[in-house]
Design an enzyme around this catalytic site. Sequence first.
Site, PDB file in Angstrom:
ATOM      1  N   GLU A 141       0.723  -1.319   0.030  1.00 22.65           N
ATOM      2  CA  GLU A 141      -0.013   0.036   0.059  1.00 22.65           C
ATOM      3  C   GLU A 141       0.881   1.088   0.038  1.00 22.65           C
ATOM      4  O   GLU A 141       0.577   2.216  -0.576  1.00 22.65           O
ATOM      5  CB  GLU A 141      -0.952   0.077   1.327  1.00 22.65           C
ATOM      6  CG  GLU A 141      -1.923  -0.809   1.209  1.00 22.65           C
ATOM      7  CD  GLU A 141      -2.977  -0.847  -0.265  1.00 22.65           C
ATOM      8  OE1 GLU A 141      -2.847  -0.023  -0.786  1.00 22.65           O
ATOM      9  OE2 GLU A 141      -3.646  -1.999  -0.530  1.00 22.65           O
ATOM     10  N   TYR A 145      -6.713   6.787   3.521  1.00 23.36           N
ATOM     11  CA  TYR A 145      -6.846   5.493   2.566  1.00 23.36           C
ATOM     12  C   TYR A 145      -6.242   4.168   3.114  1.00 23.36           C
ATOM     13  O   TYR A 145      -6.756   3.157   3.163  1.00 23.36           O
ATOM     14  CB  TYR A 145      -6.263   5.932   1.024  1.00 23.36           C
ATOM     15  CG  TYR A 145      -6.058   4.666   0.494  1.00 23.36           C
ATOM     16  CD1 TYR A 145      -7.125   3.832   0.043  1.00 23.36           C
ATOM     17  CD2 TYR A 145      -4.965   3.980   0.403  1.00 23.36           C
ATOM     18  CE1 TYR A 145      -6.910   2.639  -0.577  1.00 23.36           C
ATOM     19  CE2 TYR A 145      -4.794   2.871  -0.522  1.00 23.36           C
ATOM     20  CZ  TYR A 145      -5.792   2.173  -0.849  1.00 23.36           C
ATOM     21  OH  TYR A 145      -5.744   1.099  -1.347  1.00 23.36           O
ATOM     22  N   ASP A 174      -9.457   5.479  -2.529  1.00 21.50           N
ATOM     23  CA  ASP A 174      -8.294   6.194  -3.308  1.00 21.50           C
ATOM     24  C   ASP A 174      -9.044   6.774  -4.454  1.00 21.50           C
ATOM     25  O   ASP A 174     -10.278   7.131  -4.519  1.00 21.50           O
ATOM     26  CB  ASP A 174      -7.364   4.956  -3.627  1.00 21.50           C
ATOM     27  CG  ASP A 174      -7.856   4.051  -4.752  1.00 21.50           C
ATOM     28  OD1 ASP A 174      -9.240   3.944  -4.958  1.00 21.50           O
ATOM     29  OD2 ASP A 174      -7.178   3.394  -5.667  1.00 21.50           O
TER      30      ASP A 174
END
Length: 372
Positions: A59, A142, A160
């Site tokens: 991520e 996020y 996102d």
Amino acid sequence: MYIHLQYNSRNSLKKVNTSSFSMKTKFNFAQLLIQWSIENPRTLPWIAEKNPYKVWVSEIMLQQTRVETVLPYFEKFIKAFPTIQSLAVATESQIFKRWEGLGYYSRARNMHFTAKYIVNELNGNFPNNRAALLKLKGIGRYTSAAIASFCYDENVAALDGNGIRILSRVFGIAENPWTLSGVTYFEKQAAAILPKNQAALFNQALMDFGSKICLPKNPHCQDCPFSFACKANREDRIAEFPIKKTKIELRKRHFHYFVIQDQKNNFWIHKRVENDIWKGLHEFYLIETTKKNLSKRVVQQIFGKLNSALNPEIILNFSQKLSHQHIFTYFYAVKPIEKAVQADFFLVKQENLKKFAFPKSILVFLENFIRL
DNA sequence: AAAGCGGGGGT
DNA sequence: ACCCCAGCTTT
């Protein structure tokens, strides 16, 4: 007209007309989206991964960075640092070397900080909920939601750029997602349509759908399962959703790099430490100008007293357009210098240059002019 | 709220 | 040339 989505007996869509369109379609939107994702599976190393360390690495790398760009970096990074403990005990320079070329280098620095924090302060236990994840350096709205849903099945939507785009178009959300109040509104709407206990599936589906169908430009509305209900599509206002970021003027900078060696052909380099682009990466001796030309007087001033030869010639030009700066880089060759041009410079053997992390422009130079 | 932070791919 | 990418931190 109110559109209510439902499956008929053949598991295909039909429309049911009612009075007005609203988020009441939420259940159907989510199930339709998940249905689409099941029919259009995607295989990536981090999909279905539950190990929070690996999901975290993926991520962070994926922040503002395309999947295709991340793939090779992710594999090498996990191989080099297979556990959070291994990352915590690594040196920053080792980590930067694995991040070299990926950009946004503060991500790597923050990861190192957070790895050390989790290992030393949390006994190596990764925080297991969104609120706790949100407190970690480098993890925002996020990423905290993504890790919480993917690893711990927390019921939270991870929005996102894809999620924002899809929701804004389908539901015609006109709020500005680049403001705090705007993104809060989007998150609220997403929470309302998030199917219970399917957050991981839903969040992954949203991103896959955004990357394959609901593209920023020229979306594939003909292949979209909710095109008939999508407000942006129905009103032919796709370009208006979501609200675009106000574009910024690119700052132009000219970097004049003097590739200085000593008489044994070692290279003088230093690490950038200022709060500026490429902090933590290495470079040659730099003179920066706001305009293209570098005055000979300045070069004389710096190199004259070092008894070095002048008439430096540009041996390579390199132009980079970054999201916020336009950088023109010039490389000059000069005769050997035995004394550090600046206190923080140190000598590196040619074959050891590859151990240090450099910005892309210098990597290009090294690849073309220096045999490593 | 706005600025700063990389690099690259698609159109 | 322009858009924007599995955004976040600092000012």
